[in-house]
Design an enzyme around this catalytic site. Structure first.
Site, PDB file in Angstrom:
ATOM      1  N   GLY A 174      55.103  31.202  23.547  1.00 16.72           N
ATOM      2  CA  GLY A 174      54.925  32.594  23.159  1.00 16.72           C
ATOM      3  C   GLY A 174      53.451  32.878  22.956  1.00 16.72           C
ATOM      4  O   GLY A 174      52.931  32.714  21.841  1.00 16.72           O
ATOM      5  N   SER A 184      51.165  35.500  25.415  1.00 17.74           N
ATOM      6  CA  SER A 184      50.800  36.883  25.743  1.00 17.74           C
ATOM      7  C   SER A 184      51.658  37.896  24.997  1.00 17.74           C
ATOM      8  O   SER A 184      52.823  37.638  24.682  1.00 17.74           O
ATOM      9  CB  SER A 184      50.944  37.127  27.249  1.00 17.74           C
ATOM     10  N   SER A 215      57.773  32.383  29.862  1.00 13.77           N
ATOM     11  CA  SER A 215      58.502  31.710  30.940  1.00 13.77           C
ATOM     12  C   SER A 215      59.668  30.891  30.397  1.00 13.77           C
ATOM     13  O   SER A 215      59.488  30.025  29.538  1.00 13.77           O
ATOM     14  CB  SER A 215      57.564  30.785  31.718  1.00 13.77           C
ATOM     15  N   GLU A 249      47.389  23.523  31.191  1.00 16.37           N
ATOM     16  CA  GLU A 249      48.145  24.343  32.136  1.00 16.37           C
ATOM     17  C   GLU A 249      47.412  24.462  33.457  1.00 16.37           C
ATOM     18  O   GLU A 249      48.002  24.291  34.535  1.00 16.37           O
ATOM     19  CB  GLU A 249      48.394  25.734  31.559  1.00 16.37           C
ATOM     20  N   SER A 285      44.058  34.693  34.530  1.00  9.97           N
ATOM     21  CA  SER A 285      43.857  35.365  35.808  1.00  9.97           C
ATOM     22  C   SER A 285      42.682  34.768  36.577  1.00  9.97           C
ATOM     23  O   SER A 285      41.847  34.038  36.034  1.00  9.97           O
ATOM     24  CB  SER A 285      43.608  36.859  35.591  1.00  9.97           C
ATOM     25  N   GLU A 323      40.108  36.192  37.607  1.00 11.13           N
ATOM     26  CA  GLU A 323      38.835  36.652  37.029  1.00 11.13           C
ATOM     27  C   GLU A 323      38.496  35.898  35.753  1.00 11.13           C
ATOM     28  O   GLU A 323      37.321  35.576  35.498  1.00 11.13           O
ATOM     29  CB  GLU A 323      38.915  38.160  36.756  1.00 11.13           C
TER      30      GLU A 323
END
Length: 369
Positions: free
Chosen positions: A100, A102, A134, A217, A347, A349
């Protein structure tokens, strides 16, 4: 191994148990925590041999975020009690973990999270919402980033807690994606209890914990191919769908060149993974180099999906119906799913920001506070 399946266990469950008994679910972990105590080169050989006979290791997938992210972080930050309670069940694939992290208003700027954890003595009471969690609806445990001190700067008042998903006050709602799958969830904490015995790392220092977790990750996402399954090469795919010359080469010179360039990028990525691993000389600590590899794997994976779709032509964009075979239907879904690779896990970026700051030494211009 002996064939001891008396028919009482499904084949996959029996295979999981056999791998777990050997410690091969997390082969480099210490034996006392359910691993096999192997070096990374030894573990690579085990994986290669399993693949060579057409097998696969289901445990990392069955454990959700456990083997790749939660377990290594518990190994580094956890107490002896936490390691003993959680690591063996992760290594065996018996317990699935989700994360948990985002929130609706805290994605790339994760430190802006609002989920609160109130101190109640020997436990915390959690209230808030997480998103893109997820596998939350099929997980048994969750690691959550929560705000334990709202008066501190946004990165300083955060802690990392762990709690069972069947606890009262925990609710999940799957999110259906454009690919038709629903691997992500919204997760709600409504006065949910998290025991202080499952606080990972020091209180209010969860930002350091989650930074390490996210590095693990990214390290796990450096492979540009999906684990466990062998996919048809682009060369063989081309021979079935597009015109070829008498010598078997692809007739379209431009398409042929782009496939060659993609295969070169794929090989360069694999060699870079090998080089960085060799330079580490057995040091398993992940670093900012994982951000380079994550972005490289993203480029290779997405390019392959685009080329596969192009090779199949109209057969590659079917969604349903008898006019399309299973491979064709899966290809369009993989192409759609692959768009998420440049977003999840930090991301594209965000990875570039990490590379610019921690590898190139450029000044920090983001994530202030």
């Amino acid at each position: 191994m002996e064939d001891d399946n008396d028919g009482s266990l499904p084949d996959l469950e029996l295979w999981r148990q056999r791998l777990a008994d050997k410690g091969w679910g997390a082969p480099t972990w210490p034996t006392e925590y359910g691993g096999a105590g192997l070096s990374h080169p030894e573990a690579k050989v085990v994986g290669q041999e399993i693949n060579r006979v057409g097998g696969f290791n289901p445990i990392p997938a069955l454990a959700g975020m456990g083997v790749t992210m939660v377990g290594p972080t518990i190994m580094e930050y956890g107490t002896d009690d936490q390691k003993a309670r959680h690591l063996p069940s992760i290594a065996s694939g018996a317990v699935r973990w989700c994360l948990g992290l985002s929130e609706p208003n805290a994605g790339s700027d994760l430190a802006s999270l609002n989920t609160k954890a109130e101190d109640k003595g020997d436990h915390f009471i959690l209230n808030g919402q997480k998103v893109w969690t997820s596998g939350a609806h099929i997980s048994q445990w969750c690691g959550a980033l929560v705000r334990t001190d709202p008066d501190k700067k946004k990165r300083d008042g955060i802690s990392f807690v762990m709690l069972p998903m069947n606890r009262e006050g925990v609710e999940t709602r799957p999110i259906k994606l454009i690919s038709g799958a629903s691997p992500f969830c919204e997760t709600y904490f409504n006065n949910a209890r998290a025991d202080k015995a499952d606080l990972l790392g020091p209180l209010n220092q969860g930002w350091s914990v989650v930074k390490r977790l996210l590095q693990h990750e990214r390290q796990s996402q450096t492979s540009a191919s999906s684990g466990g399954t062998k996919r048809e090469s682009l060369q063989d795919l081309a021979k079935r769908y597009v015109e070829t010359n008498a010598d078997g080469s692809i007739a379209d010179a431009d398409l042929r060149s782009r496939i060659i360039l993609h295969l070169m990028d794929d090989q360069a990525h694999k060699l870079t993974v090998g080089r960085i691993t060799a330079e580490a000389r057995g040091n398993v600590e992940v670093s900012a180099a994982a951000s380079i590899l994550k972005n490289s794997a993203t480029n290779v994976s997405q390019a392959r999906s685009e080329l596969s779709l192009e090779l199949m032509g109209s057969q590659g964009i079917g969604w349903e119906g008898d006019d399309f075979n299973e491979q064709e239907l899966n290809t369009v879904r993989e192409w759609l799913w692959g768009k998420a690779i440049s977003i999840y896990g930090g991301s594209f970026e965000v990875q570039n920001n990490i590379i610019s700051k921690n590898i190139l030494g450029l000044p920090e211009t983001t994530q202030k506070g």
